[in-house]
Design an enzyme around this catalytic site. Structure first.
Site, PDB file in Angstrom:
ATOM      1  N   LEU A 195       0.855  -1.177   0.000  1.00 12.60           N
ATOM      2  CA  LEU A 195       0.000   0.000   0.000  1.00 12.60           C
ATOM      3  C   LEU A 195       0.896   1.233   0.000  1.00 12.60           C
ATOM      4  CD1 LEU A 195      -2.706  -0.890   2.714  1.00 12.60           C
ATOM      5  CD2 LEU A 195      -2.906  -1.113   0.236  1.00 12.60           C
ATOM      6  N   ASP A 196       0.459   2.289  -0.688  1.00 12.90           N
ATOM      7  CA  ASP A 196       1.195   3.544  -0.615  1.00 12.90           C
ATOM      8  C   ASP A 196       1.304   3.977   0.839  1.00 12.90           C
ATOM      9  OD1 ASP A 196       1.157   3.523  -3.370  1.00 12.90           O
ATOM     10  OD2 ASP A 196      -0.528   4.907  -3.539  1.00 12.90           O
ATOM     11  N   ARG A 197       2.356   4.702   1.148  1.00 12.84           N
ATOM     12  CA  ARG A 197       2.572   5.125   2.529  1.00 12.84           C
ATOM     13  C   ARG A 197       1.383   5.898   3.083  1.00 12.84           C
ATOM     14  NH1 ARG A 197       5.053   9.466   5.137  1.00 12.84           N
ATOM     15  NH2 ARG A 197       5.787  10.461   3.213  1.00 12.84           N
ATOM     16  N   THR A 199      -1.721   5.607   2.166  1.00 16.30           N
ATOM     17  CA  THR A 199      -2.947   4.810   2.098  1.00 16.30           C
ATOM     18  C   THR A 199      -3.053   3.908   3.319  1.00 16.30           C
ATOM     19  OG1 THR A 199      -2.804   4.790  -0.321  1.00 16.30           O
ATOM     20  CG2 THR A 199      -4.254   3.168   0.702  1.00 16.30           C
ATOM     21  N   HIS A 292      -0.088   3.810  -7.917  1.00 18.96           N
ATOM     22  CA  HIS A 292      -0.991   4.959  -7.736  1.00 18.96           C
ATOM     23  C   HIS A 292      -2.196   4.907  -8.679  1.00 18.96           C
ATOM     24  CE1 HIS A 292       2.518   7.592  -5.987  1.00 18.96           C
ATOM     25  NE2 HIS A 292       2.297   6.479  -5.296  1.00 18.96           N
TER      26      HIS A 292
END
Length: 480
Positions: A195-197, A199, A292
């Site tokens: 997961l993106d930081r 998110t 993304h």
């Protein structure tokens, strides 16, 4: 009998060979280089790593006390034949050369476990370099890392926003991997997906390599159903929307993407859940896993995530990237993003460090001025910019000590050399060589570390992991 005549071509070859050896440092003073040792592959941390630093909670933020850390690397092929001074000037630009002179005199640099006394030392193949630095980690939100489910094969957690999955950039202890190992005794985990930081939400780890490979095949084969929820700007259409615009990575280093015909194919389906007159809550179903992807597709549709610090900014133009209308080259776009986050003191959002910045930007930030929100505060009256120090200043600076910092390297009874920092004093101190210690930074607000994108559910044939709906996605939520 006449003497054998020497071949001039052979003599020329020998001369060229000697010149090449000299350039590689083979004719320099003989220096023993031990054979390389086998290093363990993969991400694995033990108690010695967890003891490096202490974490604490303050003002809604999870913080890490500054600590000493050893950056270690084997000599890269392009470094062979170059001096340490040349490598530091070309490869490690986050600090001026004077810093490395100070670090060497303070016992912070080692080559093959021996203290570096001469930065003109020429590097050879298999040389092992160690640089002890004073490390500062950015704070993250103090929301707890909650374990959703655990079995003999898989661990599923509910990841808070702003927390990276694994060590990267300036983050090490403030990461999911470190927290699981240190506070939950869950070590040697294998990442299944990321997961993106910024998110939050469902994040899965495998406990064995076999399970990791099996899960990876399911994800790649699109046999895992993924559901996300987000809050976007404006009134999102009531009907289901499918976006299949290709996505191109603009910069792997910074982690920025855009819709572009040359990008990779991808697909996201969107369903509106609610609209409060200003913003909409949308459920997202990503069928592919591009970087993304959800954020870029929402930007393209003209409904970027409300507080997306990358894709909902002025750097993308007046329309904020709607329909891919940016009217900037990739280089101009990156420059605009960096300038915008430099002004906001939020470069960590882009996951880049000082050395990634253009030289002019680094100089502007380090100087500090009335127009720049970053101010410098010297440790002592003698602490000028390192780049302006004379040799006399450098020598004097090495002897600058604080209450818990010794004056130089020490050696134990077994001959092992330490960096001059006592084990009991390696936390929460001001280091006279550390530029970060001289900068006063205001803490971010916890809400500034929350992005309204959440992984709600990951479902497969024999597993189904869900998290609770975040507060900002509920019908009665009111923005503070």
């Amino acid at each position: 009998m006449s003497a054998k005549r020497k071949d001039p071509d052979e003599q020329d070859r020998k001369c060229r060979g000697r010149r090449r050896k000299k350039q590689r440092g083979d004719d320099a003073e003989e220096r023993y280089v031990p054979p390389p040792t086998k290093r363990r592959l993969g991400v694995s941390f033990g108690e010695e790593h967890f003891r490096e630093a202490e974490s604490y909670v303050e003002n809604g933020l999870r913080k890490v006390r500054p600590y000493y850390f050893d950056f270690e690397t084997y000599c890269k092929g392009r470094w062979v034949g170059k001096s340490l001074l040349e490598v530091f000037s070309s490869e490690f630009r986050s600090e001026p050369l004077e810093y490395y002179k100070l670090a060497a005199q303070a016992g912070r640099l080692k080559l093959n476990k021996e203290l570096v006394t001469d930065l003109n030392t020429v590097l050879k193949d298999n040389d092992f370099l160690r640089n002890t630095v004073h490390r500062h980690e950015p704070p993250v939100t103090a929301q707890p890392l909650r374990i959703i489910a655990e079995s003999d094969e898989i661990v599923a957690v509910d990841k808070p926003p702003s927390l990276p999955v694994h060590p990267c950039g300036r983050f090490r202890h403030n990461t999911v991997i470190f927290i699981l190992g240190k506070e939950h005794n869950l070590k040697d985990l294998h990442t299944i997906h990321r997961l993106d930081r910024m998110t939050s939400g469902v994040l899965m780890f495998a406990k064995t390599l076999e399970v990791s490979k099996k899960m990876d095949e399911l994800v790649r084969g699109r046999l895992v159903e993924k559901q996300y929820v987000c809050r976007v700007t404006g009134e999102f259409p009531e009907e289901m929307i499918t976006c299949e615009e290709p996505i191109l990575v603009v910069s792997y280093k910074i982690g920025v993407c855009r819709v572009d015909p040359k990008g990779k194919p991808c697909k996201t389906v969107f369903e509106r859940l609610s609209y409060n007159g200003k913003t909409s809550v949308v459920k997202c179903f990503p069928y592919t896993g591009r970087t993304h992807q959800i954020r870029v597709h929402l930007q393209y549709l003209g409904h970027p995530i409300v507080n997306d610090p990358v894709y909902n900014t002025e750097a993308w133009g007046t329309n904020r990237g709607k329909r891919g209308e940016i009217n900037k080259t990739n280089e101009e776009l990156l420059q605009s993003l960096i300038e915008e986050h430099t002004a906001k003191q939020s470069l960590d959002i882009l996951d880049i460090t000082e050395e990634d910045l253009p030289i002019a930007m680094k100089k502007k930030e380090s100087e500090g001025c009335e127009q720049c929100p970053v101010s410098s505060e010297p440790v002592s009256s003698e602490s000028d910019q390192l780049g302006t120090k004379t040799d006399k200043d450098i020598e004097a600076s090495v002897n600058v000590t604080c209450d818990v910092l010794t004056e130089g390297p020490t050696q134990d009874t077994d001959g092992n050399v330490s960096s001059g920092v006592p084990e009991e004093s390696r936390h929460d101190l001001i280091d006279p060589l550390c530029g970060e210690c001289k900068i006063v930074r205001s803490d971010p607000s916890p809400k500034d570390l929350v992005m309204y994108l959440h992984a709600l559910r990951y479902k497969g044939e024999d597993f189904d992991f869900s998290s609770e709906l975040p507060e900002w996605a509920k019908d009665d939520w009111v923005e503070g």
